[in-house]
Design a protein around this motif. Structure first.
Motif, PDB file in Angstrom:
ATOM      1  N   UNK A  29       0.825  -1.209   0.000  1.00 39.46           N
ATOM      2  CA  UNK A  29       0.000   0.000   0.000  1.00 39.46           C
ATOM      3  C   UNK A  29       0.861   1.261   0.000  1.00 39.46           C
ATOM      4  N   UNK A  30       2.091   1.130   0.494  1.00 48.07           N
ATOM      5  CA  UNK A  30       3.013   2.275   0.521  1.00 48.07           C
ATOM      6  C   UNK A  30       3.759   2.434  -0.804  1.00 48.07           C
ATOM      7  N   UNK A  31       3.409   1.586  -1.787  1.00 45.44           N
ATOM      8  CA  UNK A  31       4.058   1.689  -3.095  1.00 45.44           C
ATOM      9  C   UNK A  31       5.411   1.033  -3.168  1.00 45.44           C
ATOM     10  N   UNK A  32       5.675   0.105  -2.255  1.00 43.95           N
ATOM     11  CA  UNK A  32       6.961  -0.589  -2.191  1.00 43.95           C
ATOM     12  C   UNK A  32       6.751  -2.057  -2.526  1.00 43.95           C
ATOM     13  N   UNK A  33       7.700  -2.646  -3.268  1.00 52.28           N
ATOM     14  CA  UNK A  33       7.632  -4.081  -3.553  1.00 52.28           C
ATOM     15  C   UNK A  33       7.911  -4.830  -2.249  1.00 52.28           C
ATOM     16  N   UNK A  34       6.976  -5.669  -1.786  1.00 52.98           N
ATOM     17  CA  UNK A  34       7.201  -6.343  -0.505  1.00 52.98           C
ATOM     18  C   UNK A  34       8.311  -7.388  -0.522  1.00 52.98           C
ATOM     19  N   UNK A  35       8.344  -8.244  -1.556  1.00 49.69           N
ATOM     20  CA  UNK A  35       9.254  -9.391  -1.534  1.00 49.69           C
ATOM     21  C   UNK A  35       9.940  -9.583  -2.886  1.00 49.69           C
ATOM     22  N   UNK A  36      11.228  -9.822  -2.847  1.00 49.01           N
ATOM     23  CA  UNK A  36      11.981 -10.191  -4.053  1.00 49.01           C
ATOM     24  C   UNK A  36      12.031 -11.706  -4.150  1.00 49.01           C
ATOM     25  N   UNK A  37      11.809 -12.239  -5.360  1.00 47.41           N
ATOM     26  CA  UNK A  37      11.827 -13.688  -5.547  1.00 47.41           C
ATOM     27  C   UNK A  37      12.399 -14.049  -6.913  1.00 47.41           C
ATOM     28  N   UNK A  38      13.273 -15.052  -6.917  1.00 47.84           N
ATOM     29  CA  UNK A  38      13.837 -15.576  -8.170  1.00 47.84           C
ATOM     30  C   UNK A  38      12.973 -16.732  -8.642  1.00 47.84           C
TER      31      UNK A  38
END
Length: 429
Positions: A185-194
Motif C-alpha cells: 500500500x506504501x508503493x513498495x515491492x514487498x518481496x523479491x523472488x527468483x
C-alpha cells in the motif's frame, strides 16, 4: 535450493569464468609426470569475497607441498550442478567438489562416486559442530566435510519497513500477510523472488510445512514417501494466501537469483522490502548491487514466523551448509587439503569475509557482521533442524518439490495437485 538446494549455499553470482583462478594443471589424470599429484577442485564461490580466499589457500598449500598442484574451477551454482551431473554420470567426479550433503550425497555414495573419509578425518572432525557434519554422514560414515553452516530466514530493509509504517518484524504468518499488505500500500515491492530458479520458492513451502506439521511431518513424508497429507496441503494453502497478494517484483517468474536484475540485486539495490534466503544473502546482495555495498546497516533479519495452530516451533530451523566431498579417484593429498581448509586459522579467514558461518567451533569469534551473529545465535539455540528439501530428499524428489512449488506460485497448480505430484515421484524412487 536448491535446490539451491540444488544449492544452497553460498549461492554465487555469474560472471567469472571457470578458469579465472586456475591453479596448476588441469586434466583427468591426478598424477603429474614428475610423480606429483594434481587435485581437481570445483566450488561455487565464484565471486568476491570467497573466490580469492579459496585461491590464496590453494596457492599456500601448493607452496607448502611442492609435489601437489591444485586446479580450481569456480562455477556459478546452476552451471556447477549441470557440470557435476555430467561428470558423475560419466563416473568421473572431480577430486574435491561442492556438496550440501543429504539425499544427493547419498545417491553419490550409493553409486560409488565418493570416498568414505571417516577414518581420515577422525583426528580433527570433532572440532566441527555436530549438526553441521550430520548432512554429510550417511549410514554412520562420513563422506564430506562442511565449511559453512547456517539457516534460512527473512532479510529485510529497515528503511522500507519504516516508510510503510511497520515498526516490528512479523511474528506470525497472519502478521506477515498484514505486513505485506501495508508495504504494498506504501508503493513498495514487498518481496523479491527468483521465480526462474525455483529453489528460492521452495523455502516458503518447506518452512510452512515445518511450522504447520512440525519436523515429524517432514520425516514421515520421507519415510512413507507421501506428501499428500493435510499438513502439506495446508502449507500450500498458506503460501497461496501470500501469492494472491501479488507481493513479488515485476517479472519475478523470469528472475534468477544472481543475475544483474535478479532477486539478490533487487534487495541490494533497495528495490524490495524483504527476501527469504540463507545466511549468504547479505554478501550476495552486496556483490549484486550497483554500488557493490548493498543497503548496508539498513539490513535486518528475522526468523520465519509461526503459524497459528501449527505443531511446529519458531525455534526449529531450516537450512544447511556448504561443504566438500572427495571424489573416488582423488589423490591421497586431497583429504589433507580439506583438513587445511578447515583448520581454525583458515576458518577464521573465511568467517572474516562475512560470507561464511564457520563450522569449526573455535572460529565462531571471527563472525563480526551483526546480522550473521543473529543468524549464528538463532542456529545455536535451534531446537530442531531440517536440511533443504531439495537436498534432504532423493534428487528426483527434491527437483519435483522445486518444480511443484514453482507451479503453485505461478498459479498453474493447486496445493492439492502439487502434493500428489510430489508423492508420485517419491513413490517411484
Amino acid at each position: 535450493m536448491t535446490a539451491h538446494l540444488s544449492r544452497r549455499s553460498l549461492l554465487s553470482l555469474a560472471g567469472v569464468s571457470a578458469g579465472a583462478f586456475l591453479l596448476g594443471a588441469c586434466g583427468d589424470d591426478s598424477s603429474t609426470s614428475d610423480g606429483g599429484q594434481t587435485i581437481d577442485w570445483w566450488h561455487i564461490q565464484n565471486t568476491e569475497p570467497m573466490l580469492p580466499v579459496w585461491a590464496a589457500m590453494a596457492k599456500e598449500y601448493e607452496t607448502a607441498h611442492d609435489t601437489v598442484k591444485i586446479a580450481i574451477q569456480p562455477l556459478e551454482n546452476e552451471a556447477f550442478k549441470a557440470k557435476l551431473t555430467t561428470a558423475t554420470q560419466a563416473g568421473s567426479p572431480p577430486d574435491l567438489f561442492q556438496s550440501w550433503g543429504g539425499g544427493v550425497l547419498k545417491q553419490q555414495v550409493d553409486a560409488g562416486l565418493v570416498k568414505d573419509i571417516t577414518a581420515d578425518v577422525q583426528p580433527w572432525i570433532g572440532k566441527l559442530l555436530p549438526a553441521a557434519v550430520q548432512p554429510f554422514t550417511i549410514d554412520g560414515r562420513i563422506y564430506g566435510v562442511p565449511f559453512d553452516v547456517g539457516m534460512v530466514g527473512f532479510w529485510y530493509n529497515r528503511d522500507l519497513f519504516a516508510r510503510a509504517g511497520v515498526t516490528a518484524p512479523p511474528a506470525t504468518w497472519a502478521e506477515l500477510l498484514s505486513t505485506v499488505g501495508r508495504i504494498k500500500a506504501a508503493g513498495i515491492v514487498p518481496i523479491a523472488l527468483a521465480g526462474k530458479d525455483k529453489w528460492p520458492g521452495h523455502y516458503y513451502w518447506a518452512y510452512l510445512a515445518m511450522r504447520i506439521g512440525g519436523l515429524d511431518a517432514l520425516r514421515r513424508a520421507a519415510d512413507e514417501k507421501s506428501f499428500d497429507t493435510p499438513d502439506f496441503i495446508a502449507a500450500g494453502q498458506r503460501l497461496k494466501e501470500l501469492v494472491d497478494l501479488q507481493p513479488f517484483q515485476k517479472g519475478f517468474l523470469g528472475a534468477e537469483y544472481s543475475s544483474p536484475d535478479g532477486q539478490a540485486a533487487t534487495m541490494g539495490n533497495g528495490g524490495a522490502a524483504m527476501e527469504l534466503m540463507g545466511q549468504w544473502a547479505p554478501t550476495v546482495q552486496n556483490s549484486s548491487s550497483t554500488s557493490k555495498k548493498g543497503v548496508g546497516d539498513k539490513l535486518g533479519y528475522f526468523v520465519f514466523p509461526a503459524v497459528d495452530g501449527g505443531k511446529g516451533s519458531v525455534s526449529e530451523a531450516f537450512g544447511g551448509g556448504n561443504g566438500f566431498a572427495v571424489g573416488r579417484n582423488a589423490p591421497a593429498s586431497t583429504v589433507d587439503l580439506l583438513r587445511t581448509l578447515l583448520d581454525v586459522a583458515n576458518q577464521r579467514r573465511a568467517a572474516a569475509t562475512g560470507a561464511v558461518l564457520p563450522t569449526v567451533r573455535e572460529a565462531a569469534d571471527a563472525i563480526t557482521d551483526r546480522n550473521n551473529q543473529v543468524v549464528a545465535a538463532s542456529l545455536a539455540s535451534a531446537t530442531g533442524f531440517q536440511l533443504y528439501l531439495d537436498q534432504a530428499y532423493p534428487p528426483a524428489v527434491g527437483q519435483q518439490v522445486n518444480d511443484s512449488v514453482a507451479e503453485l506460485i505461478a498459479g498453474t497448480k493447486t496445493p492439492e495437485q502439487i502434493v500428489k505430484d510430489i508423492t508420485t515421484v517419491a513413490k517411484s524412487q
